[in-house]
Design an enzyme around this catalytic site. Structure first.
Site, PDB file in Angstrom:
ATOM      1  N   GLU A 271       0.829  -1.205   0.000  1.00 39.47           N
ATOM      2  CA  GLU A 271       0.000   0.000   0.000  1.00 39.47           C
ATOM      3  C   GLU A 271       0.867   1.260   0.000  1.00 39.47           C
ATOM      4  OE1 GLU A 271      -2.857  -0.560  -0.839  1.00 39.47           O
ATOM      5  OE2 GLU A 271      -2.982  -2.672  -0.289  1.00 39.47           O
TER       6      GLU A 271
ATOM      7  N   HIS B  32       1.674   2.052  -3.588  1.00 36.75           N
ATOM      8  CA  HIS B  32       0.601   2.819  -4.248  1.00 36.75           C
ATOM      9  C   HIS B  32       0.652   4.265  -3.773  1.00 36.75           C
ATOM     10  CE1 HIS B  32      -1.557  -0.336  -6.291  1.00 36.75           C
ATOM     11  NE2 HIS B  32      -1.802  -1.021  -5.193  1.00 36.75           N
TER      12      HIS B  32
ATOM     13  N   GLU C 136      -0.512  -1.780 -10.559  1.00 31.07           N
ATOM     14  CA  GLU C 136       0.119  -2.524  -9.467  1.00 31.07           C
ATOM     15  C   GLU C 136       1.644  -2.532  -9.547  1.00 31.07           C
ATOM     16  OE1 GLU C 136      -1.490  -3.572  -6.805  1.00 31.07           O
ATOM     17  OE2 GLU C 136      -3.452  -3.027  -7.626  1.00 31.07           O
TER      18      GLU C 136
ATOM     19  N   PHE D 252     -17.225 -12.363 -15.111  1.00 33.34           N
ATOM     20  CA  PHE D 252     -18.625 -12.311 -15.555  1.00 33.34           C
ATOM     21  C   PHE D 252     -19.484 -11.341 -14.755  1.00 33.34           C
ATOM     22  CE2 PHE D 252     -17.377 -16.591 -17.187  1.00 33.34           C
ATOM     23  CZ  PHE D 252     -17.385 -16.218 -18.522  1.00 33.34           C
TER      24      PHE D 252
END
Ligand code: ZN
Length: 699
Positions: free
Chosen positions: A486, A489, A515, A619
């Protein structure tokens, strides 16, 4: 609500840091109504007068966004870290209005026309590269939302969108319902022998939650225990249950979820694939895979296929060896496989793999914990950031309003001592009002508007073990890795040098590249000087013993081949279904998966395997023709780290030099340039998967 109440509403403050200490659920509805009313009026004006210029077509929309950053982002943030029924209710009440407004902005015809004219007109030549990229992205987003379509095509496009939202919702509801419908309840302690206490606690709670009226509650020690197909129950059960027959039952139920009866997802998959193909073709693409890649870093379906092939070829024989090792251990242990020396089956792999792991590495999470008190880990992580990126992180608790007493605040300054960013760290698990998992979120983004610079502020949210019983917060190694992830990021968000909100930090970064900085930072947890440097036994101050460090490194590549193939089966099936599958070509969706599994499963799928019917990522989630992104980003992050390895990880000077280059390219430029160009500037060439394979012991 009167004006004086509004004047006091902390969600309507639009300077400095959000007033996290004062925000209450009752502020939300009046604040958001006020913000929406102002923004709608302002947007009416913009639509009427928008000009094909940067200031009018881009900046005026940035300004529109500021009240939402202060008024709406904290609400979403609080849903994760300070949840309550009152908060949820207020959020739900205004959410539809916020969504409607944001759709109105993103689908605005006048705004789109102005951007289009900007691109085709004389002003284009005066725009910088990052500005052009922002305009191009906005145009692409609008076009992919169907703005360029007219007449019947537009109607059909909208009808598809409506139908898709219904079908994908049905898909995920079927998976939920089918998952809930199956369970195994055990009452004899002999049947749960070997199961870890955390699983027994979960299973006992699961049983008690089904009781009604005055039925007696069970206990985690004495049962009954109820095991379900939800992963926190299913996963550990398959790893630890000594009852082979029950593992088989669970496994068969798991891979046939939502594949029959009322919850049968097979017709929905066919429908979803057909609708996606039609949508792609309306927008001028030949397949949905091409549409998906139009917004990603990966240049083409072929390049994704080439990555798959390299990774698959390198993992295949390793995975066979890994399976043989599991098989050998199972055979050695004899009776467990049942009479008559039955072959190792799908439901045996997780169980025997766990036994193998225990035998090989002999250390537990609990043994490592005392070496990782949060304070030492933070100190070590900040010292790494100082050494490689030349930035300084200093605690500034008490200088910012916070939402909970455990939340920390830090300021970040550059090598000349100037403050460039700040971040909040909410470190501990708080089950009563905080979501599980870990994430980085944008609190304020960097932007330079009307002569005023707004510095970036990040939220780093973890769920580490809180201090207890007089001990400080002691982290598991996995929690340390998560914190580094984290923070990675966060660094991209905070070290940006881009002045345009739409491309600053992580904004505008293609999602298969997002990422890169986070996984890159994780690599440092296996860097000897870094890990030994941040570890300090909370009682003795001793660093992690050398032999434990060695075991950690060895455990990192355990069954890497099998793990790689499992991800490739998902990724390749996803790409095949969205890239080349045709319902009229004579092969069913399940046959497609089976064909791919022949290259990616060392143990054949069961004939009745219908795991596609529960593949929610593609999906009903956002991963359609995008599941490959996991591996794509790992290739990037491993390759980026290998630049440091090549220069010598013990060579502090080299690390500092390459670190500055990483800071000035990947972290500083973020979404302002195409990620392939940024990567090439850092690495001097295109990404190469060899580093990832080497880190996995597969090279
Ligand atoms: Zn991440």
């Amino acid at each position: 609500m009167s004006t004086s109440d509004l004047a006091d509403n902390p969600l309507l403050v639009t300077d400095g840091l959000p007033r996290f200490d004062r925000i209450k659920p009752e502020h939300i509805v009046p604040a958001i109504h006020k913000i929406l009313a102002d923004a709608s009026a302002r947007f009416d004006e913009i639509e009427k007068n928008v000009k094909p210029t940067w200031a009018s077509a881009v900046e005026s929309l940035d300004e529109l966004n500021t009240p939402f950053q202060y008024g709406w982002s904290p609400v979403s943030h609080f849903l994760g870290v300070l949840n309550s029924p009152e908060l949820r209710k207020a959020h739900e009440e205004v959410l539809p209005e916020v969504v409607t407004f944001s759709l109105r902005v993103s689908q605005s015809e006048p705004a789109y026309r102005a951007l289009k004219e900007l691109k085709e007109g004389p002003a284009w030549a005066s725009l910088s590269g990052p500005q052009r990229r922002i305009v191009d992205h906005k145009l692409l987003d609008a076009e992919l939302a169907g703005i360029g379509l007219t007449g019947e095509k537009r109607e059909r496009f909208n009808a598809i969108a409506q139908e898709m939202s219904q079908v994908t919702t049905d898909f995920s509801n079927h998976v939920l319902d089918a998952t809930k419908a199956f369970s195994i309840t055990l009452t004899d302690p002999a049947d749960v022998e070997g199961l870890p206490p955390s699983l027994l606690r979960l299973a006992s709670q699961a049983h008690n939650s089904t009781l009604e009226g005055d039925q007696t509650l069970g206990t985690e020690e004495a049962g009954p225990w109820r095991f379900t197909l939800e992963f926190p129950s299913f996963g550990p059960f398959m790893q630890h249950s000594r009852r082979r027959d029950l593992r088989e039952k669970m496994y068969r139920a798991y891979v046939t979820r939502a594949a029959s009866g009322d919850w049968d997802n097979s017709p929905l998959i066919t429908k979803i694939l057909a609708l996606r193909t039609e949508e792609a073709q309306l927008l001028g693409f030949s397949t949905f895979a091409e549409l998906s890649l139009a917004k990603k870093m990966a240049p083409s379906v072929e390049m994704v296929g080439a990555m798959f092939k390299t990774l698959r070829d390198a993992s295949w024989s390793a995975a066979h060896r890994e399976l043989d090792e599991v098989r050998a251990l199972a055979a050695e242990s004899g009776a467990e496989l049942g009479q008559g020396g039955q072959p190792l089956m799908n439901w045996d792999i997780a169980f025997w793999s766990e036994r193998l792991r225990e035998k090989k590495f002999q250390f537990t999470d609990e043994e490592l914990r005392p070496y990782f008190p949060l304070e030492s880990v933070l100190k070590g992580m900040f010292s790494l950031a100082e050494r490689i990126f030349g930035i300084h992180v200093s605690p500034a608790d008490g200088e910012a309003p916070v939402w909970h007493k455990d939340v920390r605040f830090f300021r970040v300054s550059n090598d000349s001592g100037k403050q460039i960013a700040a971040f909040y760290l909410d470190p501990y698990s708080r089950p009563e009002n905080k979501r599980g998992g870990a994430w980085m979120d944008d609190c304020l983004g960097r932007k330079f508007l009307h002569g005023k610079l707004q510095l970036p502020v990040a939220h780093l949210i973890c769920n580490s073990t809180p201090p207890a019983g007089g001990k400080p917060s002691l982290m598991t190694f996995r929690e340390v890795e998560t914190l580094f992830h984290e923070f990675g990021h966060g660094l991209q968000h905070m070290l940006t040098t881009v002045d345009y909100a739409d491309a600053a930090g992580i904004n505008g970064v293609e999602w298969d590249a997002v990422e890169l900085p986070s996984q890159f930072m994780e690599n440092w947890c296996y860097h000897r000087p870094t890990l030994l440097g941040l570890s300090a036994h909370y009682e003795t101050g001793q660093p992690l013993p050398e032999d434990l460090f060695e075991k950690l490194c060895a455990a990192r590549t355990f069954q890497a081949g099998l793990a790689m193939l499992r991800q490739l089966l998902f990724g390749m099936t996803d790409m095949a279904l969205h890239g080349s599958y045709s319902p009229t070509a004579g092969e069913s969706i399940f046959e497609v998966q089976r064909r791919i599994s022949e290259q990616t499963s060392v143990l054949p799928l069961l004939p009745e395997d219908r795991s596609l019917c529960a593949f929610t990522h593609i999906f009903s989630g956002g991963y359609a023709a995008g599941y490959y992104s996991y591996k794509w980003a790992e290739v990037l992050s491993a390759d980026a780290f290998s630049a440091f390895e090549e220069a010598g990880l013990e060579n502090e000077q080299a690390i500092a030099r390459i670190g500055r280059r990483f800071r000035d390219t990947v972290l500083a430029e973020g979404g302002s340039r195409h990620p392939m160009e940024v990567f090439k500037d850092f690495r001097g060439r295109e990404p190469n998967p060899q580093a990832l394979l080497r880190h996995n012991g597969l090279a």
